[in-house]
Design a protein around this motif. Structure first.
Motif, mmCIF file in Angstrom:
data_model
loop_
_atom_site.group_PDB
_atom_site.id
_atom_site.type_symbol
_atom_site.label_atom_id
_atom_site.label_comp_id
_atom_site.label_asym_id
_atom_site.label_seq_id
_atom_site.Cartn_x
_atom_site.Cartn_y
_atom_site.Cartn_z
ATOM 1 N N VAL A 134 0.812 -1.069 -0.052
ATOM 2 C CA VAL A 134 -0.054 -0.271 -0.023
ATOM 3 C C VAL A 134 0.921 1.179 0.158
ATOM 4 C CG1 VAL A 134 -1.883 1.286 1.249
ATOM 5 C CG2 VAL A 134 -1.851 -1.226 1.104
ATOM 6 N N TYR A 136 2.619 4.771 0.299
ATOM 7 C CA TYR A 136 2.608 5.814 1.330
ATOM 8 C C TYR A 136 2.216 7.434 0.320
ATOM 9 C CZ TYR A 136 5.152 2.746 4.382
ATOM 10 O OH TYR A 136 5.209 1.442 5.361
ATOM 11 N N HIS A 138 -0.759 7.261 3.481
ATOM 12 C CA HIS A 138 -2.172 6.752 3.918
ATOM 13 C C HIS A 138 -2.654 7.199 5.133
ATOM 14 C CE1 HIS A 138 0.228 2.951 4.488
ATOM 15 N NE2 HIS A 138 -0.347 3.092 5.640
ATOM 16 N N ARG A 152 -1.921 9.574 10.520
ATOM 17 C CA ARG A 152 -1.369 9.654 9.188
ATOM 18 C C ARG A 152 -0.023 8.732 9.120
ATOM 19 N NH1 ARG A 152 -1.225 13.900 5.027
ATOM 20 N NH2 ARG A 152 0.635 13.402 3.806
ATOM 21 N N ALA A 263 -9.255 11.386 6.616
ATOM 22 C CA ALA A 263 -8.387 11.300 5.113
ATOM 23 C C ALA A 263 -8.552 12.373 4.221
ATOM 24 C CB ALA A 263 -8.790 9.917 4.438
ATOM 25 N N LEU A 268 -5.534 12.472 1.815
ATOM 26 C CA LEU A 268 -5.009 11.093 1.580
ATOM 27 C C LEU A 268 -5.892 10.379 0.866
ATOM 28 C CD1 LEU A 268 -3.649 10.392 5.109
ATOM 29 C CD2 LEU A 268 -2.364 11.316 2.975
ATOM 30 N N ARG A 269 -5.463 9.499 -0.122
ATOM 31 C CA ARG A 269 -6.292 8.961 -1.242
ATOM 32 C C ARG A 269 -6.265 7.293 -0.773
ATOM 33 N NH1 ARG A 269 -9.108 12.296 -2.349
ATOM 34 N NH2 ARG A 269 -10.135 10.690 -3.828
ATOM 35 N N ARG A 270 -5.830 6.911 0.166
ATOM 36 C CA ARG A 270 -5.787 5.360 0.895
ATOM 37 C C ARG A 270 -6.077 5.201 2.261
ATOM 38 N NH1 ARG A 270 -2.262 6.201 -3.541
ATOM 39 N NH2 ARG A 270 -0.776 7.360 -1.925
ATOM 40 N N THR A 298 -9.528 1.715 -0.135
ATOM 41 C CA THR A 298 -9.735 1.068 1.267
ATOM 42 C C THR A 298 -9.029 -0.051 1.257
ATOM 43 O OG1 THR A 298 -11.386 2.243 1.617
ATOM 44 C CG2 THR A 298 -11.094 0.817 3.517
#
Length: 342
Positions: A134, A136, A138, A152, A263, A268-270, A298
């Protein structure tokens, strides 16, 4: 902090004993799980409807050696094959933590191998990397019986707290409400099972700390449940599904809305969700659906990696050891929630 001269740790053993699960695992190259054993204490604590710290630590003492031995057998390894150790040093129950810490220090001393302290919450955030990468940065949500916090995450060791529960953790609320309703322990599993087929809008329980407040609170929700029962009596068989579904929805709503709000505020997109409550199917479905509306990815670990386990400890420890960390035999347990090792 002492420096390690090892640049690549091939096989790392993790030990986890922060609460009521006693676990050991061996991970190779930080990504391949070779073996893991988890000794559950559900039967020990079920009569009390929650974890009893003294009983937890005593059971860890009885289990820890066999847990390590069983893990090595699974992996087809001996202790001499282990290149380094990682152990949960906090936060958690101090008696439980000390069992794991002393075991890890003993093994590291005997084998003259490096040892690192692992933050329990950071390990939960890192569990996802056993299954997929995943990117960074996120947003991380750790939600369990003892913790409900958002962070974060900008990289290894680059973790900034955003929000946390001001009173009870979400998992504790599940346990206490399940105990009140006579549904059994652990409460999260019992309430999710009882909620099947129920109407989640049947009873409008409160959503604590609404709006943009990044923190969580569940004590008021527990009080609202207790007041409802006092005024109406315990729900009968025909009402229990609606009651359980309504309570579960209040918890899930709070978790989903606050996590997505955090988020978006951090751009943040994740999102990565972990911890025991992350196994809840309603939470998974709703987080995926609502985050998707904002084009936010997610990620949930597999169910076995959501609850407390040593695989997540070994995975994070592998990265810390590669980065040159070696806390040595001065390492000690720290029960405090605010403890964040460098």
């Amino acid at each position: 902090m002492k420096e390690s001269g090892t640049s690549l740790m091939m096989r790392v053993m993790g030990i986890e004993s922060s609460c009521d699960e006693c676990s050991a695992a061996v991970v190779q190259d930080g990504a391949t799980l070779l073996g893991q054993t988890v000794a559950s204490q559900i039967a020990v604590h079920a009569p009390y409807g929650g974890v009893v710290p003294e009983l937890a630590s005593r059971d860890h003492i009885r289990s820890i050696v066999s847990v390590v031995d069983d893990t090595l057998r699974q992996a087809g390894l001996s202790l001499s094959d282990i290149d380094g150790f990682g152990v949960t040093a906090g936060p958690g129950l101090i008696g439980s933590l000390l069992v794991g810490v002393q075991m890890a220090k003993s093994l590291a001393w005997c084998l003259k191998k490096p040892l690192v302290a692992v933050n329990h919450l950071h390990a939960h955030l890192h569990a996802i990397f056993l299954e997929r990468e995943v990117a960074y940065p996120h947003l991380g949500l750790v939600v369990s019986g003892g913790h409900t916090s958002t962070f974060r995450v900008d990289g290894l060791g680059k973790i900034r707290p955003i929000g946390q529960t001001l009173d009870d953790a979400a998992g504790e609320a599940f346990d206490k409400v399940a105990k009140l309703l006579g549904l059994g322990y652990p409460g999260g599993v019992a309430i999710e099972k009882a909620s099947q087929g129920g109407d989640c809008n049947a009873i409008r329980f409160p959503r604590p700390l609404p709006g943009r407040n990044p923190n969580f609170s569940f004590s008021g929700l527990k009080t609202a449940v207790a007041v409802w029962v006092r005024n109406n009596g315990l729900p009968g068989k025909e009402q229990i599904a609606d009651f359980a579904a309504s309570f579960q929805e209040a918890v899930v709503d709070s978790l989903v809305k606050k996590t997505i709000t955090a988020a978006r505020k951090e751009r943040l997109r994740r999102i990565v969700v972990s911890g025991g409550v992350a196994a809840n199917r309603r939470l998974r479905d709703k987080m995926l659906r609502h985050a998707g509306q904002y084009e936010i990815e997610t990620h949930f670990p597999s169910i076995s990696l959501c609850t407390d386990n040593a695989a997540m400890v070994a995975t994070l420890a592998s990265e810390l050891l590669r980065a040159g960390r070696n806390d040595g035999l001065d390492l000690d347990a720290n029960a405090g929630l605010g403890w964040h090792p460098a």
